[in-house]
Design a protein around this motif. Sequence first.
Motif, PDB file in Angstrom:
ATOM      1  N   ASP A   7       0.835  -1.199   0.000  1.00 60.30           N
ATOM      2  CA  ASP A   7       0.000   0.000   0.000  1.00 60.30           C
ATOM      3  C   ASP A   7       0.873   1.254   0.000  1.00 60.30           C
ATOM      4  O   ASP A   7       0.568   2.234  -0.685  1.00 60.30           O
ATOM      5  CB  ASP A   7      -0.913   0.022   1.228  1.00 60.30           C
ATOM      6  N   ILE A   8       1.955   1.226   0.761  1.00 62.56           N
ATOM      7  CA  ILE A   8       2.870   2.361   0.833  1.00 62.56           C
ATOM      8  C   ILE A   8       3.554   2.574  -0.510  1.00 62.56           C
ATOM      9  O   ILE A   8       3.732   3.708  -0.973  1.00 62.56           O
ATOM     10  CB  ILE A   8       3.908   2.135   1.945  1.00 62.56           C
ATOM     11  N   GLN A   9       3.895   1.483  -1.169  1.00 63.54           N
ATOM     12  CA  GLN A   9       4.531   1.544  -2.482  1.00 63.54           C
ATOM     13  C   GLN A   9       3.577   2.146  -3.521  1.00 63.54           C
ATOM     14  O   GLN A   9       3.967   3.005  -4.318  1.00 63.54           O
ATOM     15  CB  GLN A   9       4.958   0.135  -2.903  1.00 63.54           C
TER      16      GLN A   9
ATOM     17  N   LEU B 169      -1.216  12.474 -15.865  1.00 63.07           N
ATOM     18  CA  LEU B 169      -2.641  12.180 -15.894  1.00 63.07           C
ATOM     19  C   LEU B 169      -2.956  10.789 -16.428  1.00 63.07           C
ATOM     20  O   LEU B 169      -3.942  10.172 -15.999  1.00 63.07           O
ATOM     21  CB  LEU B 169      -3.367  13.232 -16.738  1.00 63.07           C
ATOM     22  N   ARG B 170      -2.169  10.272 -17.347  1.00 61.12           N
ATOM     23  CA  ARG B 170      -2.495   8.978 -17.940  1.00 61.12           C
ATOM     24  C   ARG B 170      -2.470   7.853 -16.919  1.00 61.12           C
ATOM     25  O   ARG B 170      -3.458   7.124 -16.771  1.00 61.12           O
ATOM     26  CB  ARG B 170      -1.567   8.676 -19.118  1.00 61.12           C
ATOM     27  N   PRO B 171      -1.356   7.655 -16.189  1.00 62.12           N
ATOM     28  CA  PRO B 171      -1.378   6.589 -15.177  1.00 62.12           C
ATOM     29  C   PRO B 171      -2.395   6.841 -14.061  1.00 62.12           C
ATOM     30  O   PRO B 171      -3.031   5.910 -13.567  1.00 62.12           O
ATOM     31  CB  PRO B 171       0.055   6.569 -14.640  1.00 62.12           C
ATOM     32  N   LEU B 172      -2.569   8.115 -13.695  1.00 64.80           N
ATOM     33  CA  LEU B 172      -3.545   8.432 -12.650  1.00 64.80           C
ATOM     34  C   LEU B 172      -4.961   8.041 -13.071  1.00 64.80           C
ATOM     35  O   LEU B 172      -5.727   7.504 -12.267  1.00 64.80           O
ATOM     36  CB  LEU B 172      -3.502   9.932 -12.324  1.00 64.80           C
ATOM     37  N   SER B 173      -5.296   8.304 -14.320  1.00 63.38           N
ATOM     38  CA  SER B 173      -6.647   7.982 -14.794  1.00 63.38           C
ATOM     39  C   SER B 173      -6.919   6.490 -14.760  1.00 63.38           C
ATOM     40  O   SER B 173      -8.062   6.063 -14.599  1.00 63.38           O
ATOM     41  CB  SER B 173      -6.844   8.517 -16.219  1.00 63.38           C
ATOM     42  N   MET B 174      -5.875   5.678 -14.899  1.00 58.54           N
ATOM     43  CA  MET B 174      -6.034   4.225 -14.893  1.00 58.54           C
ATOM     44  C   MET B 174      -6.080   3.648 -13.483  1.00 58.54           C
ATOM     45  O   MET B 174      -6.773   2.665 -13.228  1.00 58.54           O
ATOM     46  CB  MET B 174      -4.885   3.569 -15.671  1.00 58.54           C
ATOM     47  N   ILE B 175      -5.346   4.263 -12.565  1.00 60.51           N
ATOM     48  CA  ILE B 175      -5.169   3.680 -11.230  1.00 60.51           C
ATOM     49  C   ILE B 175      -6.124   4.251 -10.197  1.00 60.51           C
ATOM     50  O   ILE B 175      -6.604   3.534  -9.305  1.00 60.51           O
ATOM     51  CB  ILE B 175      -3.709   3.872 -10.762  1.00 60.51           C
ATOM     52  N   LEU B 176      -6.432   5.548 -10.254  1.00 60.61           N
ATOM     53  CA  LEU B 176      -7.205   6.191  -9.186  1.00 60.61           C
ATOM     54  C   LEU B 176      -8.557   5.534  -8.891  1.00 60.61           C
ATOM     55  O   LEU B 176      -8.918   5.394  -7.721  1.00 60.61           O
ATOM     56  CB  LEU B 176      -7.400   7.676  -9.488  1.00 60.61           C
ATOM     57  N   PRO B 177      -9.347   5.126  -9.910  1.00 66.14           N
ATOM     58  CA  PRO B 177     -10.640   4.504  -9.577  1.00 66.14           C
ATOM     59  C   PRO B 177     -10.509   3.289  -8.665  1.00 66.14           C
ATOM     60  O   PRO B 177     -11.357   3.058  -7.799  1.00 66.14           O
ATOM     61  CB  PRO B 177     -11.205   4.122 -10.949  1.00 66.14           C
ATOM     62  N   ALA B 178      -9.448   2.499  -8.850  1.00 70.97           N
ATOM     63  CA  ALA B 178      -9.242   1.318  -8.012  1.00 70.97           C
ATOM     64  C   ALA B 178      -8.492   1.656  -6.726  1.00 70.97           C
ATOM     65  O   ALA B 178      -8.605   0.950  -5.720  1.00 70.97           O
ATOM     66  CB  ALA B 178      -8.456   0.254  -8.796  1.00 70.97           C
ATOM     67  N   TYR B 179      -7.736   2.744  -6.760  1.00 69.85           N
ATOM     68  CA  TYR B 179      -6.896   3.115  -5.607  1.00 69.85           C
ATOM     69  C   TYR B 179      -7.676   3.802  -4.493  1.00 69.85           C
ATOM     70  O   TYR B 179      -7.474   3.522  -3.313  1.00 69.85           O
ATOM     71  CB  TYR B 179      -5.773   4.030  -6.098  1.00 69.85           C
TER      72      TYR B 179
ATOM     73  N   ASP C 186     -10.916  -5.553  -3.652  1.00 68.51           N
ATOM     74  CA  ASP C 186     -10.075  -4.373  -3.895  1.00 68.51           C
ATOM     75  C   ASP C 186      -8.770  -4.771  -4.576  1.00 68.51           C
ATOM     76  O   ASP C 186      -8.295  -4.081  -5.487  1.00 68.51           O
ATOM     77  CB  ASP C 186      -9.766  -3.654  -2.579  1.00 68.51           C
ATOM     78  N   ARG C 187      -8.168  -5.880  -4.126  1.00 67.53           N
ATOM     79  CA  ARG C 187      -6.914  -6.337  -4.735  1.00 67.53           C
ATOM     80  C   ARG C 187      -7.116  -6.712  -6.197  1.00 67.53           C
ATOM     81  O   ARG C 187      -6.260  -6.450  -7.045  1.00 67.53           O
ATOM     82  CB  ARG C 187      -6.351  -7.521  -3.950  1.00 67.53           C
ATOM     83  N   THR C 188      -8.256  -7.330  -6.490  1.00 72.46           N
ATOM     84  CA  THR C 188      -8.542  -7.709  -7.869  1.00 72.46           C
ATOM     85  C   THR C 188      -8.659  -6.472  -8.759  1.00 72.46           C
ATOM     86  O   THR C 188      -8.140  -6.444  -9.886  1.00 72.46           O
ATOM     87  CB  THR C 188      -9.852  -8.524  -7.943  1.00 72.46           C
ATOM     88  N   LYS C 189      -9.329  -5.439  -8.254  1.00 71.80           N
ATOM     89  CA  LYS C 189      -9.475  -4.197  -9.016  1.00 71.80           C
ATOM     90  C   LYS C 189      -8.113  -3.541  -9.256  1.00 71.80           C
ATOM     91  O   LYS C 189      -7.821  -3.061 -10.357  1.00 71.80           O
ATOM     92  CB  LYS C 189     -10.397  -3.234  -8.273  1.00 71.80           C
ATOM     93  N   LEU C 190      -7.283  -3.507  -8.211  1.00 72.00           N
ATOM     94  CA  LEU C 190      -5.952  -2.917  -8.358  1.00 72.00           C
ATOM     95  C   LEU C 190      -5.091  -3.722  -9.327  1.00 72.00           C
ATOM     96  O   LEU C 190      -4.358  -3.158 -10.146  1.00 72.00           O
ATOM     97  CB  LEU C 190      -5.262  -2.838  -6.995  1.00 72.00           C
ATOM     98  N   LEU C 191      -5.173  -5.054  -9.240  1.00 73.95           N
ATOM     99  CA  LEU C 191      -4.392  -5.909 -10.130  1.00 73.95           C
ATOM    100  C   LEU C 191      -4.764  -5.648 -11.585  1.00 73.95           C
ATOM    101  O   LEU C 191      -3.884  -5.522 -12.445  1.00 73.95           O
ATOM    102  CB  LEU C 191      -4.637  -7.380  -9.775  1.00 73.95           C
ATOM    103  N   SER C 192      -6.049  -5.547 -11.868  1.00 72.95           N
ATOM    104  CA  SER C 192      -6.497  -5.284 -13.235  1.00 72.95           C
ATOM    105  C   SER C 192      -6.002  -3.923 -13.718  1.00 72.95           C
ATOM    106  O   SER C 192      -5.534  -3.779 -14.855  1.00 72.95           O
ATOM    107  CB  SER C 192      -8.027  -5.330 -13.309  1.00 72.95           C
ATOM    108  N   ALA C 193      -6.102  -2.917 -12.838  1.00 71.28           N
ATOM    109  CA  ALA C 193      -5.688  -1.566 -13.214  1.00 71.28           C
ATOM    110  C   ALA C 193      -4.191  -1.492 -13.478  1.00 71.28           C
ATOM    111  O   ALA C 193      -3.747  -0.923 -14.497  1.00 71.28           O
ATOM    112  CB  ALA C 193      -6.084  -0.582 -12.116  1.00 71.28           C
TER     113      ALA C 193
ATOM    114  N   ILE D 289       4.471  -4.525  -7.872  1.00 73.44           N
ATOM    115  CA  ILE D 289       3.122  -4.415  -7.309  1.00 73.44           C
ATOM    116  C   ILE D 289       2.219  -5.490  -7.897  1.00 73.44           C
ATOM    117  O   ILE D 289       1.444  -6.140  -7.175  1.00 73.44           O
ATOM    118  CB  ILE D 289       2.544  -3.010  -7.580  1.00 73.44           C
ATOM    119  N   ILE D 290       2.319  -5.694  -9.197  1.00 78.29           N
ATOM    120  CA  ILE D 290       1.511  -6.725  -9.857  1.00 78.29           C
ATOM    121  C   ILE D 290       1.833  -8.104  -9.290  1.00 78.29           C
ATOM    122  O   ILE D 290       0.945  -8.914  -9.015  1.00 78.29           O
ATOM    123  CB  ILE D 290       1.733  -6.695 -11.382  1.00 78.29           C
ATOM    124  N   ALA D 291       3.131  -8.369  -9.087  1.00 75.86           N
ATOM    125  CA  ALA D 291       3.542  -9.679  -8.540  1.00 75.86           C
ATOM    126  C   ALA D 291       2.987  -9.867  -7.126  1.00 75.86           C
ATOM    127  O   ALA D 291       2.508 -10.952  -6.775  1.00 75.86           O
ATOM    128  CB  ALA D 291       5.070  -9.767  -8.521  1.00 75.86           C
TER     129      ALA D 291
END
Length: 217
Positions: free
Chosen positions: A146-148, A162-172, A181-188, A209-211
Amino acid sequence: MEFDQNNAVVQLCVKGMTAEGEGKIEEAKQLFQQAWDTATNNFEAFTAAHYLARNQQDINIELKWNLEALRLADTLEQDGMNGHYPSLYLNVAKSYETLGDHGQAAHFYQKAAESSEYLPVGGYTDMIRSGIAAGLKRVGKANPMDIQVEALVNAWCEHKELRPLSMILPAYVGNLGTANDRTKLLSAFSYLSATRCLSVDEQRTVGEIIAALSANS
């Protein structure tokens, strides 16, 4: 479980919230106490106890009413109460945290996180999930991953990436570490990684993070 707007206890609690909104705190407390005194069944008592915990100057009294609301919720039909538990656990956790009992606070913040899957989509849910996430962080229950993730998001925000933020923020936002929550983050993060739009260092961090997410799925 639905609140009946014609119920006398519910009406008293609504009046209490109106008074509270007008800054009439003592009047609100009296109305909540009247609701408690009027209650004739466990659901009405649960409703009144939930509101009686509000605006208590003595944190021990606040905790008493939060625990009473939780106890009464446990006596009611569970399927109808599932959506109430995240906020109930959150309130108990906050009371324990204020008292300095971080062990009990962490326990109830975690229970709030685990029950959050029953919350419907909407602004109220976002508020509750955000409160739970902040509480877990305050009592030291944020895990290294989570800290990472937070460090990456903060860096992207600072540099207006903005590009990475737009992909990650909805799940973050409001991530509580649940399986969903982990599944959503993994997909993002998997999708972000596939775009290859990051620096070499960021791409490596995203791979880590994916691993970690995959290992915990």
